[in-house]
Design an enzyme around this catalytic site. Structure first.
Site, mmCIF file in Angstrom:
data_model
loop_
_atom_site.group_PDB
_atom_site.id
_atom_site.type_symbol
_atom_site.label_atom_id
_atom_site.label_comp_id
_atom_site.label_asym_id
_atom_site.label_seq_id
_atom_site.Cartn_x
_atom_site.Cartn_y
_atom_site.Cartn_z
ATOM 1 N N GLU A 93 0.829 -1.218 0.000
ATOM 2 C CA GLU A 93 0.000 0.000 0.000
ATOM 3 C C GLU A 93 0.864 1.268 0.000
ATOM 4 O OE1 GLU A 93 -2.977 0.117 -0.765
ATOM 5 O OE2 GLU A 93 -3.904 -1.767 -0.177
ATOM 6 N N HIS A 143 -5.971 -2.906 9.911
ATOM 7 C CA HIS A 143 -7.117 -3.751 9.547
ATOM 8 C C HIS A 143 -7.933 -4.063 10.795
ATOM 9 C CE1 HIS A 143 -4.970 -5.531 5.724
ATOM 10 N NE2 HIS A 143 -5.308 -4.266 5.576
ATOM 11 N N HIS A 180 -12.168 -2.784 3.558
ATOM 12 C CA HIS A 180 -10.741 -3.059 3.730
ATOM 13 C C HIS A 180 -10.253 -2.759 5.151
ATOM 14 C CE1 HIS A 180 -6.527 -2.649 1.673
ATOM 15 N NE2 HIS A 180 -6.399 -2.929 2.954
ATOM 16 N N HIS A 239 -1.599 2.333 8.356
ATOM 17 C CA HIS A 239 -2.783 1.674 7.799
ATOM 18 C C HIS A 239 -3.032 0.382 8.576
ATOM 19 C CE1 HIS A 239 -5.357 -0.649 5.302
ATOM 20 N NE2 HIS A 239 -4.394 -1.342 4.727
HETATM 21 ZN ZN LIG Z 1 -4.644 -3.224 3.941
#
Ligand SMILES: [Zn+2]
Length: 220
Positions: free
Chosen positions: A81, A102, A163, A100
């Site tokens: 990413e 999850h 996501h 980032h």
């Molecule tokens: Zn991800």
């Protein structure tokens, strides 16, 4: 030793903390920090590599690349990413760190397509406004980077449709705190909705706290 040893070590520590806070599992999620530009103005950042387990991650594994993804230092491939990190750094000169995650309740809201309104003061004070869900785009794509930045605007967090989440800050500590807050607020919103109603803060409070957020940012 790398001239960015300290920055790389701070990325490793933030990645480990992200894992221990339960914001990611396995090798998912990613962490980066903006580095000082080179003398010719070339912009650089240090980012976690793709597919490396955080438990055994060392500063040597952290990748330094420029904003065109030309590798500068490190043997491993940058995070899948990385384009998202670059797009955020390009659009937001105030941002020095990007994380980032999850995490589960953030992902629940991202899957449901539910923007998180200002339901507690910290949403306004630390994030600067509602946490918006981006329009869907394929993982690792430039389109995802664009859509997430559209959802982020000038705030410190956004949800990535179907996501996960992204949090940004002036420091890795701030970005981590934002990611933890996004998860907590997503959880509160979920349970409050189940309990019958998630009341947002009064309009005048939202307005006053937004003004505080903007003023604090200007003074940074
Ligand atoms: Zn991800």
């Amino acid at each position: 030793m790398s001239i960015w040893q300290e920055e790389k070590q701070s990325v490793v520590e933030a990645a480990r903390e992200m894992l221990s806070m339960g914001l990611v599992t396995g090798t998912s999620g990613n962490v980066s920090v903006r580095l000082a530009p080179e003398e010719d103005g070339r912009e650089l950042f240090a980012v976690t590599p793709t597919g490396a387990p955080y438990g055994s991650l060392s500063a040597e594994d952290i990748v330094v690349t420029d904003f065109d993804m030309t590798p500068v230092e490190g043997e491993l491939m940058p995070s899948s990413e990385a384009l998202l990190h670059v797009e955020i750094y390009n659009r937001r000169p105030d941002v020095l760190a990007v994380i980032h995650t999850h995490s589960v309740f953030s992902s629940v809201a991202a899957v449901a397509g539910t923007d998180i309104p200002p339901i507690i003061d910290e949403v306004m004070i630390s994030i600067g406004g509602p946490i918006m869900v981006s329009v869907y785009a394929f993982p690792s794509s430039q389109e995802l980077a664009d859509k997430v930045c559209d959802a982020l605007e000038d705030r410190n967090a956004a949800l990535i449709r179907n996501h996960g989440a992204v949090g940004v800050g002036r420091t890795l500590r701030q970005a981590l705190d934002v990611c933890a807050l996004v998860e907590r607020v997503s959880q509160i919103y979920f349970y409050a909705s189940l309990a019958g109603k998630a009341n947002t803060l009064p309009d005048e409070v939202v307005e006053a706290e937004r003004a505080m957020f903007v003023m604090r940012r200007r003074s940074e």
